[in-house]
Design an enzyme around this catalytic site. Sequence first.
Site, mmCIF file in Angstrom:
data_model
loop_
_atom_site.group_PDB
_atom_site.id
_atom_site.type_symbol
_atom_site.label_atom_id
_atom_site.label_comp_id
_atom_site.label_asym_id
_atom_site.label_seq_id
_atom_site.Cartn_x
_atom_site.Cartn_y
_atom_site.Cartn_z
ATOM 1 C CG ASP A 195 -6.107 7.702 -0.343
ATOM 2 O OD1 ASP A 195 -7.345 7.580 -0.426
ATOM 3 O OD2 ASP A 195 -5.387 8.077 -1.289
ATOM 4 N NE ARG A 196 -4.461 0.644 7.010
ATOM 5 C CZ ARG A 196 -4.990 -0.514 7.369
ATOM 6 N NH1 ARG A 196 -5.698 -1.208 6.514
ATOM 7 N NH2 ARG A 196 -4.813 -0.992 8.586
#
Length: 243
Positions: free
Chosen positions: A62-63
Site C-alpha cells: 500500500d502507498r
Amino acid sequence: MTKPFNIIYEDNHLLVVNKRSGILVQGDKTGDKTLTDYCKDYIAQKYQKPGAVFLHPVHRLDRPVSGIVVFARTSKALERMTALFRKRDIHKIYWAVVKQKPKEEKGKLTHWLVKDEQRNVVMAHKSEVSGSKKAELNFKRLGKLNDHWLLEVRPISGRPHQIRVQLASMGCPIRGDVKYGFSRPNQDASINLHAFHLIFDHPIKKERLYLRAALPGEPFWEQFLEFEEVKAKDQHLDRTFSG
C-alpha cells in the site's frame, strides 16, 4: 527529498528494493509517478537500455507502507515468482507499531474480507459472507517503547489491506492509519507498517534468499532499532517468530 527506493538485491532476473512510504507501487487514478516507473528509469540508466524496460512488480505494498518490493526483470522470473506467491512458498514478515497492547503475546487472526472498491476500504468479518475472501495472519508482540507496541506480523494469505484491517479488528489499529481507526495521521501521511523480511527460493538459481529492508530513517522508527538485533539472528528460522 529522500530517495523513493534503495536497492536490496539485484541480478539479471530480479530487482528487490526497499520502498519509501508515500510511493505507489503501480499506477492509480492520481497519475502520480510510481515505484515501477522509478525502477524502470534506474534499469534503463544503469544498463543503458534503449526502448522499453521489462520490469514487473510481483506483489504490492500500500502507498503509506514502507519496505520490500520484488520486481521481475524477465518473463520467466515473473511467471515463477507469481507462482511462489500464489502457492504461498514465500515467507513475509512485517513490523507494525500500534498504540493498544494486544491481549495475547502472540496469536493467529482469521477474518473474511470484503473490499469496497469505490471507497478503497476493506471490511473484516468474523465468518464467511457473500463475496468475502479468507485472510489469516500470525502476530507476536516484540516489545514496548514510549507508549507504543511493536508487533511482528506474518501474513499467511496476501489480501489487500489485510494486516491493516485485521489488526484494527483486534482493537490495535496501526499508528497513523486513520482509514482503519487510528486517532490521528502521521505528519508524513505514512503508517507505521514496514515490510521487513522476505524469504524465498530464487526463481531461477533456486538458492534461498533472505532479504531484509532497513527500517525507515526517521526518528520514530529509529527508536525501534534495538529490536533489529533479534531479527538479524533469525535467518535460519523459516516459520518461527524472533525472540
